[in-house]
Every structure is written in structure tokens, then in C-alpha cells.
Write a protein that holds these residues in place. Structure first.
Motif, PDB file in Angstrom:
ATOM      1  N   ALA A  71       7.309  15.720  13.521  1.00 18.81           N
ATOM      2  CA  ALA A  71       7.350  14.199  13.843  1.00 18.81           C
ATOM      3  C   ALA A  71       5.410  13.797  13.445  1.00 18.81           C
ATOM      4  CB  ALA A  71       7.540  13.921  15.274  1.00 18.81           C
ATOM      5  N   ARG A  72       5.783  12.495  13.309  1.00 19.23           N
ATOM      6  CA  ARG A  72       4.434  11.787  12.861  1.00 19.23           C
ATOM      7  C   ARG A  72       4.160  10.713  13.804  1.00 19.23           C
ATOM      8  NH1 ARG A  72       4.362   9.296   8.048  1.00 19.23           N
ATOM      9  NH2 ARG A  72       3.865   7.498   9.392  1.00 19.23           N
ATOM     10  N   VAL A  73       3.327  10.619  14.676  1.00 15.83           N
ATOM     11  CA  VAL A  73       3.010   9.438  15.350  1.00 15.83           C
ATOM     12  C   VAL A  73       1.916   8.372  14.802  1.00 15.83           C
ATOM     13  CG1 VAL A  73       2.570   8.653  17.770  1.00 15.83           C
ATOM     14  CG2 VAL A  73       3.717  10.678  17.503  1.00 15.83           C
ATOM     15  N   ASP A  74       2.451   7.153  14.772  1.00 13.44           N
ATOM     16  CA  ASP A  74       1.273   6.019  14.115  1.00 13.44           C
ATOM     17  C   ASP A  74       0.615   5.463  15.372  1.00 13.44           C
ATOM     18  OD1 ASP A  74       2.194   6.657  11.598  1.00 13.44           O
ATOM     19  OD2 ASP A  74       3.491   4.957  11.294  1.00 13.44           O
ATOM     20  N   PHE A  75      -0.881   5.511  15.277  1.00  9.96           N
ATOM     21  CA  PHE A  75      -1.442   4.709  16.187  1.00  9.96           C
ATOM     22  C   PHE A  75      -2.405   3.545  15.481  1.00  9.96           C
ATOM     23  CE2 PHE A  75      -1.178   8.983  17.601  1.00  9.96           C
ATOM     24  CZ  PHE A  75      -1.025   9.052  18.969  1.00  9.96           C
ATOM     25  N   ILE A 105       0.823  -1.024   0.057  1.00  8.35           N
ATOM     26  CA  ILE A 105       0.240   0.059  -0.042  1.00  8.35           C
ATOM     27  C   ILE A 105       0.851   1.243   0.000  1.00  8.35           C
ATOM     28  CG2 ILE A 105      -1.673   1.292   1.535  1.00  8.35           C
ATOM     29  CD1 ILE A 105      -3.017  -1.215   2.284  1.00  8.35           C
ATOM     30  N   LYS A 106       2.034   1.340   0.727  1.00  6.95           N
ATOM     31  CA  LYS A 106       2.873   2.406   1.031  1.00  6.95           C
ATOM     32  C   LYS A 106       3.808   2.899  -0.325  1.00  6.95           C
ATOM     33  CE  LYS A 106       3.207   1.990   6.072  1.00  6.95           C
ATOM     34  NZ  LYS A 106       3.718   2.825   7.131  1.00  6.95           N
ATOM     35  N   VAL A 107       4.023   1.798  -0.970  1.00  2.51           N
ATOM     36  CA  VAL A 107       4.915   1.857  -2.318  1.00  2.51           C
ATOM     37  C   VAL A 107       4.049   1.786  -3.286  1.00  2.51           C
ATOM     38  CG1 VAL A 107       6.912   1.128  -3.438  1.00  2.51           C
ATOM     39  CG2 VAL A 107       7.018   1.267  -0.757  1.00  2.51           C
ATOM     40  N   LEU A 161       2.086   3.118  18.007  1.00  2.57           N
ATOM     41  CA  LEU A 161       2.902   1.912  17.318  1.00  2.57           C
ATOM     42  C   LEU A 161       4.402   2.617  17.217  1.00  2.57           C
ATOM     43  CD1 LEU A 161       0.698   0.546  14.308  1.00  2.57           C
ATOM     44  CD2 LEU A 161       0.991  -0.367  16.587  1.00  2.57           C
ATOM     45  N   GLU A 162       4.372   3.736  16.667  1.00  5.22           N
ATOM     46  CA  GLU A 162       5.924   4.282  16.666  1.00  5.22           C
ATOM     47  C   GLU A 162       5.938   5.667  16.525  1.00  5.22           C
ATOM     48  OE1 GLU A 162       7.674   3.894  12.819  1.00  5.22           O
ATOM     49  OE2 GLU A 162       5.953   3.981  11.704  1.00  5.22           O
ATOM     50  N   ILE A 163       7.059   6.374  16.575  1.00  4.65           N
ATOM     51  CA  ILE A 163       7.102   7.767  16.109  1.00  4.65           C
ATOM     52  C   ILE A 163       8.102   8.101  15.139  1.00  4.65           C
ATOM     53  CG2 ILE A 163       8.482   8.205  18.107  1.00  4.65           C
ATOM     54  CD1 ILE A 163       7.415  11.141  17.974  1.00  4.65           C
ATOM     55  N   ASN A 164       7.603   8.706  13.982  1.00  8.01           N
ATOM     56  CA  ASN A 164       8.699   8.843  12.981  1.00  8.01           C
ATOM     57  C   ASN A 164       9.024  10.190  12.941  1.00  8.01           C
ATOM     58  OD1 ASN A 164       7.975   6.209  11.164  1.00  8.01           O
ATOM     59  ND2 ASN A 164       6.042   7.397  11.450  1.00  8.01           N
ATOM     60  N   PRO A 165      10.470  10.460  13.269  1.00  5.88           N
ATOM     61  CA  PRO A 165      10.842  11.869  13.263  1.00  5.88           C
ATOM     62  C   PRO A 165      11.375  12.622  12.101  1.00  5.88           C
ATOM     63  CG  PRO A 165      12.557  10.152  14.446  1.00  5.88           C
ATOM     64  CD  PRO A 165      11.321   9.573  13.857  1.00  5.88           C
TER      65      PRO A 165
HETATM   66 MG   LIG Z   1       4.338   3.513  10.485  1.00  4.90          MG
END
Ligand SMILES: [Mg+2]
Ligand SMILES: Nc1ncnc2c1ncn2[C@@H]1O[C@H](COP(=O)(O)OP(=O)(O)O)[C@@H](O)[C@H]1O
Length: 351
Positions: free
Chosen positions: A290-294, A249-251, A307-311
Motif C-alpha cells: 500500500a501507499r499512504v498519502d500525507f 503533474i501526475k499525468v 489524505l488517503e491510502i492506495n491499496p
Molecule cells: Mg493520492
């Protein structure tokens, strides 16, 4: 100002026979770099692009930028996102975004989860595996979600990441060890909605690696600007993706992204997600963006799990989550990019 734009372009990345086809999925396209350069130039700055590889040190000495806009993901090593910032700090060149420790920490999902768990922030219970036959912890129950510890862009994430029995677990561990050669993270499978929250800005107090007292808690959100949450519209994707935000989905399907932004959430839900985003931003020591995934647990009243944080969130103007969120929040792409830059300029006192 003269801004050095530092990134790792997919087209400049090293290749070798037998490399995994998703090896460089998290690197940037020329389109993204051109868009960022144009945005920064539109604010009256001069921009010089430099590839974030072993040539960078000499290039920086020649170019002498006032500040760098850094989005380098790095090529090799456990803490590859921290390598370019390390060079910049040695050379005393200011740069946008989070620093070494944060970039190294957040690339490592289990390490990040240990920090979150220490602060009682909700992240799914987990175990890391270094061997296929390691026994499963007694307090961790199937189904589990099994993914690489230190990748992004859904690399190693597919429908087979959901494991419902021991056989599936061992098979997925085997696959991931062979392909990614790093510890594997198994966490509680959170069945439910998929939401991500983007943020720009900085905490107005020095970043401390702890959370403030309860009554002070919400004050830490000052200085941060939250964009409307984006929900991945899983219903629009083939059933084979199993409701997971997969690498495919992402690529492969990136240009045809199905999402809801703002996500259909109540005001109270958005406030809770924003608070959890701010808390995660704080305890991991992020700067500027940043973006945080939930995941919102469908079996527990849509309780949010981090789930994670994307700096270093993706900045493709067309389909990156953060850019879509900024647009939904009424911001142009130029405003988004320059806000990140201006936060750094202010932090270093260069304004
Ligand atoms: Mg993610
Ligand atoms: N514990 C989990 N339960 C359910 N789905 C998960 C879980 N962990 C990850 N996923 C799914 O996998 C996707 C990618 O995981 P994530 O940890 O965000 O890694 P990446 O760095 O690849 O974005 C998530 O967006 C989600 O769809």
C-alpha cells in the motif's frame, strides 16, 4: 508457479463520444505490464497477462493460474477495484494485495476517512456534498480542498480544488458533479508539504479492524517494510499548480517528476509517518502492499494528516511513487514486485 497478471490496460479501455479526457488516467500502460511480467519471470515463474474485464472469467477457466498478480482498477461502478477480486474469490483463485472490502473502502475517500476518524487517526475534517446548494457544516471553515470522492491519479484535482470563498466552493462543486457524477469531498485545506509512504509486507497478527492498546501499538508494525518517504518537490512546478499534486503533474508531467526521496525529514518524523501508515494499513485491512498519502501542516509544526491510502499503488518502474521509494531504499524493481507476490504466496500457504 503459473502467475496470472491481471490489469486494465489503457489501450483496451472502452471509449465513447464525449468521454472525459482523464477518464482512464488511472489505468496501466503496456510498459508497466511488461515490466511486471519480466520481474515475475525473473523469479522463475510463468506469466500470463489477462485483461480484467468481462472476458476474464472464461480466460481464467482456460488459463488456470496458480495465483494472480492483481492490479485491476476496474472500469465502471462505485467499487470497481473490488470486481476482479470478487471473481477470483468465487473461483477460489489466490491473488496478491488487498481483498474486496478493503479495495472498495479505500476507493471511497469519505468512507475511508470515517474509519480513520473512528480510530482517532489524523485526517482533515470534512464534509461530503451530493448537491451544489447543500449548506456548509458550521464547524468546517474555509479554505477547503474539494475533490471527487472516488477517483485517483489526481483526477478532478487542480489548483481550483482549493476554494477560499463560497462562490469558489459552489463553482467547484458544480464542475465536479458535472464531470464525475459522484459525491464530492470537501476537506480542510492543509497547506504544507506533500509526502507519501510506501509499504510492503503483512501484519503478523490477523488484521483486526481496530487498533491495539497503547502499549501494544508499535508491535503491529512488525512484518511491514517501510520504504523511505517521498516528498513531491512542489517548488519545481509551475506556480499555476498551486503546490497541489494535480492531475497535470501526475499525468502530463509524469516523466519529468520532481521529488525528494528520501524526503528531508527527521528520524522522529519518519517514525511517526511509518506508524500512521501501519495504523492505516491495519484499520483498512490491507494486504501485501500500500501507499499512504500525507500532507504536513505548515501552520501546525508540520503535523501529518492522512489524505488517503492506495491499496493498488502505481507500479510504473520509471515514475510511480512506490517504485521510486523502493529504489531509494536499495531495492530493485524485481525485488519490489516479487516481494508483493511472495507475501501473497505465503499468506495462502502456497510456498
Ligand atoms: Mg493520492
Ligand atoms: N485536504 C487537502 N489539503 C491540501 N491538499 C490536498 C488535500 N487533499 C488533497 N490534496 C492535494 O491533492 C492531491 C490528490 O489528493 P488525493 O486525496 O491524494 O487523491 P488522489 O487519489 O488523486 O491521489 C494530494 O496529493 C494533494 O496535493
Amino acid at each position: 508457479m503459473h502467475v496470472g497478471l491481471l490489469a486494465n490496460l489503457k489501450k483496451n479501455a472502452p471509449t465513447w463520444p464525449g468521454m472525459s479526457p482523464d477518464q482512464w488516467d488511472d489505468l496501466d500502460s503496456e510498459k508497466t505490464i511488461e515490466a511486471i511480467a519480466q520481474a515475475i519471470e525473473s523469479a522463475g515463474h510463468k506469466v500470463t497477462f489477462m485483461e480484467g474485464d468481462v472476458t476474464l472469467f472464461e480466460r481464467l477457466k482456460a488459463v488456470k493460474p496458480d495465483i494472480c498478480f492483481n492490479i485491476c482498477e476496474g472500469h465502471f461502478g462505485d467499487s470497481r477495484e473490488a470486481q476482479v477480486p470478487a471473481i477470483l474469490e468465487m473461483m477460489r483463485i489466490p491473488y496478491t494485495g488487498s481483498r474486496l472490502l478493503t479495495l472498495a473502502l479505500c476507493l471511497d475517500k469519505p468512507m475511508t476517512k470515517r474509519v480513520l476518524a473512528y480510530h482517532n487517526l489524523p485526517t482533515p475534517p470534512f464534509q461530503t456534498f451530493e448537491r451544489v446548494d447543500e449548506p456548509l457544516d458550521a464547524d468546517l471553515t474555509l479554505p477547503l480542498f474539494v475533490k471527487p470522492s472516488r477517483e485517483g491519479t489526481g483526477m478532478g484535482v487542480s489548483a481550483s480544488s482549493i476554494v477560499r470563498d463560497e462562490t469558489q466552493l459552489r463553482r467547484q462543486l458544480q464542475n465536479l458533479f458535472e464531470r464525475y457524477n459522484q459525491p464530492v469531498l470537501a476537506e480542510k485545506f492543509i497547506e504544507g508539504r506533500e509526502v507519501t509512504v510506501g509499504v510492503v509486507g503483512d501484519l503478523r497478527q490477523p488484521v483486526a479492524w481496530r487498533l491495539p492498546d497503547d502499549e501494544e501499538a508499535r508491535r503491529i508494525m512488525r512484518g511491514l517494510h517501510f520504504f523511505p518517504p517521498l516528498e513531491v518537490d512542489m517548488g519545481q512546478y509551475p506556480i499555476e499548480e498551486a503546490g497541489v499534486y494535480t492531475n497535470r503533474i501526475k499525468v502530463e508531467m509524469a516523466e519529468d517528476f520532481h521529488y525528494l526521496c528520501p524526503a528531508p525529514l527527521t528520524e522522529a518524523q519518519v517514525e511517526e509517518l511509518n506508524w500512521l501508515t501501519a495504523a492505516t494499513f491495519r484499520v483498512t485491512g490491507c494486504f501485501d502492499v500500500a501507499r499512504v498519502d500525507f500532507r504536513l501542516d505548515a501552520n501546525d509544526n508540520f503535523k501529518p494528516y492522512i489524505l488517503e491510502i492506495n491499496p493498488l499503488p502505481g507500479l510504473n518502474p520509471g515514475y510511480s511513487d512506490l517504485c521510486i521509494e523502493a529504489k531509494a531504499g536499495g531495492w530493485s524493481y524485481e525485488q519490489l514486485v516479487n516481494r508483493i507476490l511472495d507475501e501473497a504466496i505465503a499468506r495462502y500457504g502456497l510456498a
